[in-house]
Design a protein around this motif. Structure first.
Motif, PDB file in Angstrom:
ATOM      1  N   ILE A 274       5.240   4.975  -1.573  1.00 40.76           N
ATOM      2  CA  ILE A 274       5.412   6.311  -1.009  1.00 40.76           C
ATOM      3  C   ILE A 274       6.475   7.093  -1.780  1.00 40.76           C
ATOM      4  CG2 ILE A 274       6.093   7.586   1.050  1.00 40.76           C
ATOM      5  CD1 ILE A 274       3.348   6.386   1.259  1.00 40.76           C
ATOM      6  N   ARG A 275       7.549   6.436  -2.180  1.00 44.99           N
ATOM      7  CA  ARG A 275       8.605   7.114  -2.940  1.00 44.99           C
ATOM      8  C   ARG A 275       8.042   7.626  -4.272  1.00 44.99           C
ATOM      9  NH1 ARG A 275      11.812   3.310  -3.133  1.00 44.99           N
ATOM     10  NH2 ARG A 275      13.382   3.914  -1.562  1.00 44.99           N
ATOM     11  N   GLU A 276       7.263   6.786  -4.947  1.00 44.05           N
ATOM     12  CA  GLU A 276       6.698   7.181  -6.236  1.00 44.05           C
ATOM     13  C   GLU A 276       5.719   8.342  -6.086  1.00 44.05           C
ATOM     14  OE1 GLU A 276       3.805   7.511  -9.312  1.00 44.05           O
ATOM     15  OE2 GLU A 276       3.348   6.565  -7.375  1.00 44.05           O
ATOM     16  N   ALA A 288      -4.378  12.833   2.587  1.00 41.05           N
ATOM     17  CA  ALA A 288      -4.284  12.511   1.159  1.00 41.05           C
ATOM     18  C   ALA A 288      -3.468  11.245   0.940  1.00 41.05           C
ATOM     19  CB  ALA A 288      -3.674  13.686   0.406  1.00 41.05           C
ATOM     20  N   LEU A 289      -2.400  11.077   1.708  1.00 38.05           N
ATOM     21  CA  LEU A 289      -1.606   9.852   1.596  1.00 38.05           C
ATOM     22  C   LEU A 289      -2.412   8.638   2.031  1.00 38.05           C
ATOM     23  CD1 LEU A 289       1.805  11.158   2.982  1.00 38.05           C
ATOM     24  CD2 LEU A 289       1.342  10.452   0.632  1.00 38.05           C
ATOM     25  N   THR A 293      -3.304   5.306  -0.393  1.00 40.40           N
ATOM     26  CA  THR A 293      -2.547   4.100  -0.065  1.00 40.40           C
ATOM     27  C   THR A 293      -3.327   3.276   0.946  1.00 40.40           C
ATOM     28  OG1 THR A 293      -1.344   5.238   1.701  1.00 40.40           O
ATOM     29  CG2 THR A 293      -0.326   5.214  -0.484  1.00 40.40           C
ATOM     30  N   ASN A 294      -2.886   2.072   1.148  1.00 47.79           N
ATOM     31  CA  ASN A 294      -3.487   1.188   2.146  1.00 47.79           C
ATOM     32  C   ASN A 294      -2.369   0.645   3.031  1.00 47.79           C
ATOM     33  OD1 ASN A 294      -5.288  -0.324   3.616  1.00 47.79           O
ATOM     34  ND2 ASN A 294      -5.506  -1.934   2.072  1.00 47.79           N
ATOM     35  N   ILE A 295      -1.793   1.537   3.828  1.00 50.51           N
ATOM     36  CA  ILE A 295      -0.654   1.208   4.676  1.00 50.51           C
ATOM     37  C   ILE A 295      -1.069   1.374   6.121  1.00 50.51           C
ATOM     38  CG2 ILE A 295       1.756   1.761   5.204  1.00 50.51           C
ATOM     39  CD1 ILE A 295       2.012   2.976   2.449  1.00 50.51           C
ATOM     40  N   LEU A 300       3.191   3.915   8.350  1.00 45.23           N
ATOM     41  CA  LEU A 300       3.250   5.173   7.614  1.00 45.23           C
ATOM     42  C   LEU A 300       4.028   6.226   8.397  1.00 45.23           C
ATOM     43  CD1 LEU A 300       2.329   6.712   5.100  1.00 45.23           C
ATOM     44  CD2 LEU A 300       0.256   7.345   6.340  1.00 45.23           C
ATOM     45  N   LYS A 301       3.933   6.194   9.723  1.00 42.54           N
ATOM     46  CA  LYS A 301       4.705   7.126  10.554  1.00 42.54           C
ATOM     47  C   LYS A 301       6.205   6.926  10.375  1.00 42.54           C
ATOM     48  CE  LYS A 301       1.214   7.370  14.196  1.00 42.54           C
ATOM     49  NZ  LYS A 301       0.927   7.071  15.623  1.00 42.54           N
ATOM     50  N   LEU A 302       6.611   5.694  10.131  1.00 47.15           N
ATOM     51  CA  LEU A 302       8.033   5.414   9.942  1.00 47.15           C
ATOM     52  C   LEU A 302       8.492   5.703   8.518  1.00 47.15           C
ATOM     53  CD1 LEU A 302       8.283   2.028  11.874  1.00 47.15           C
ATOM     54  CD2 LEU A 302       8.706   4.324  12.742  1.00 47.15           C
TER      55      LEU A 302
END
Length: 548
Positions: A274-276, A288-289, A293-295, A300-302
């Motif tokens: 997420i940072r990248e 889009a996130l 990603t596969n989180i 992802l909320k945190l």
């Protein structure tokens, strides 16, 4: 639902009292060599037995047909059974639309349905032989454990007499205007019934989960009225378009909250990912996130509040913006603006509301009351659930679970249909050359950031919606080249009756598919629903509620 009759028989059998002395018990289907002593036990192999569903009906069943009618029929019971999260609804007055249902919980069970036969000797009635057959295994049982709520009858009580109002307030057929103009006594059913059907020992004590630290009490006290659950402590920062500045760092509580759940290597990889992504692109939509990603959604909320703040209004509303980045001061952020697009439904676009080829995200027809959701089944996994295959496992490894969305959830290309009727696109994700030309028509000359169109030319939002609507109309017509002619035929018949002197060719021209030029002339008259507007906040409110 062939299991219903045995279940009703089982419920009736449980209420009976067997007044005899058990002298011999035999199970049919037992092997000849398996002989058990009288009064002993016997093992029975349950192979090929039927799997049944038991309904513990909260009344004495005298008619199976009427009992099924109160449950909505076999089709409704089967539909409820297919969804483990649903509760079985029972209406004691199925023909009454004002009847408030009582709901049964779905519970797992390990019971057997037995068919019992009793043979009595004529000479000695007390000497009886009991034989039992195993009809099937009951793995699921519906139990009505809640209280029946108050019922509101459509009656008028006057001078000690009750008069029914159903024939006056329920429309059973096409009525004349006199039916709607008649005087009817006021019948005002409650706007809402109880959200709970099981008693709770409340004792007027404050909820321990609602206690807030002293530092947050002043800020949140005004929002405590009417809360039905504890506030979610996800510590997101919300920014409006008119706010003078944007946050540069996340809240300390957000770091502490994530540190409590970041326990595995997969969590640290997700954080780095997420940072990248925010370093590479400063503004992202949640879809889009999720597509890149596969989180797990709960994690992802945190993670999002650690790296971004949430825009509530303006051209970047519903989007997550990197901390410290102010899109209102950078014209390069034009390509990250949000476009709220909704599919236009009308006959001239080839799809009306009933036969639109794209389903809606939400529908009022599928709305479920809170009491119809099963509280007994396990709920959705929380943050602490294992989300990866970290470490060895002694049992069989579970199948990998993917939380990644499809590309179509945030990208639009020519020739594709959106997955939902309402979509939130970022301008950079509209991969169509004609759309890019409209967006870039003032590149290098951006002067003012407008609250509606951002850094684009005023009116760009409406032009983009028109372009996307034209592309979708083309795709729909290619998939369904023959439009329904029901309404056009009726219109032609009416024209012939009113204007018999008109030519047939002219009538057929009016009944066929219009050209694009004619569409433009009648666009305002034929629009039905899903008009493009300033933008709906339904999706935004849904996402904000995850952090409140």
């Amino acid at each position: 639902m062939s299991e219903t009759n045995p279940n009703a028989a089982l419920a009736h059998f449980n209420r009976q009292t067997l007044d005899f002395t058990l002298k011999e018990l035999s199970l049919s289907g037992r092997a000849d060599g398996d002989v058990a002593a009288r009064g002993g036990s016997s093992s029975v192999e349950l192979r090929g037995s039927k799997k049944l569903v038991c309904v513990e009906y909260p009344a004495v069943v005298k008619s199976v047909e009427k009992m099924l009618e109160t449950l909505g029929g076999e089709q409704t019971v089967s539909k409820t059974f297919s969804d483990p999260s649903r509760r079985l609804e029972l209406r004691f007055r199925p023909q009454d639309p004002f009847c408030h249902s009582v709901c049964g919980n779905r519970l797992p069970s390990t019971n057997l349905l037995l068919r019992v036969r009793r043979r009595v000797r004529k000479k000695d009635p007390k000497d009886a032989e009991i034989q039992m057959d195993i009809v099937g295994i009951i793995a699921t049982t519906y139990k009505f454990q809640g209280m029946v709520d108050f019922q509101c009858l459509a009656v008028n009580s006057l001078n000690g007499e009750d008069t029914s109002l159903y024939d006056k307030i329920i429309l059973r057929k096409a009525e004349s205007p006199a039916f709607f103009e008649q005087d009817v006594p006021n019948f005002l059913p409650p706007a809402i019934f109880s959200r709970l059907d099981c008693p709770v020992d409340y004792f007027y004590r404050p909820d321990s989960q609602q206690k807030l630290p002293s530092a947050e009490t002043t800020h949140v006290r005004k929002n405590l009225i009417g809360l039905a659950r504890a506030r979610r402590q996800n510590n997101a920062v919300f920014v409006s378009f008119n706010d003078p500045s944007v946050p540069t760092e996340c809240l300390p509580a957000a770091k502490q909250n994530w540190a409590r759940f970041c326990m595995k290597e997969s969590d640290r990889r997700a954080e780095a990912n997420i940072r990248e992504m925010f370093e590479r692109r400063p503004i992202w939509s949640r879809n889009a996130l999720k597509a890149n990603t596969n989180i797990h959604p709960e994690k992802l909320k945190l993670l999002l509040p650690l790296f971004a703040y949430y825009m509530v209004t303006g051209p970047w509303r519903c989007l997550w913006v990197r901390l410290g980045y102010d899109p209102r001061k950078n014209p390069d952020s034009k390509k990250y603006q949000m476009l709220d697009y909704r599919i236009r439904c009308s006959s001239k676009y080839g799809h009306t509301v009933p036969n639109i080829p794209v389903k809606a995200k939400r529908s009022a027809h599928n709305y479920s009351l809170s009491i119809t959701l099963n509280k007994a089944v396990p709920q959705a996994a929380n943050v602490m659930d294992s989300l990866s295959q970290d470490g060895p496992s002694t049992s069989r490894a579970p199948l990998p679970v993917s939380y990644q969305l499809k590309e179509s959830s945030y990208i639009f290309r020519d020739g594709m249909l959106p997955p939902h009727r309402q979509m939130f696109y970022q301008l950079c994700d509209l991969e169509v050359d004609s759309i890019k030309d409209v967006i870039e028509q003032n590149s290098g000359n951006e002067r003012v950031c407008d609250e509606r169109d951002g850094w684009c030319v005023v009116g760009t939002t409406d032009k983009l919606r028109d372009l996307i609507s034209a592309m979708i109309r083309k795709v729909v017509r290619e998939k369904k080249p023959e439009l329904p002619q029901v309404f056009q035929k009726r219109r032609r018949i009416g024209l012939i009756v009113k204007f018999p002197e008109r030519d047939v060719e002219e009538e057929e021209g009016e009944c066929g598919i219009k050209d694009d030029d004619d569409d433009d002339d009648d666009e305002d008259e034929e629009e039905d629903e899903f008009q493009p507007s300033e933008g709906s906040e339904n999706e935004m409110e849904t996402e904000i509620l995850d952090y409140m």
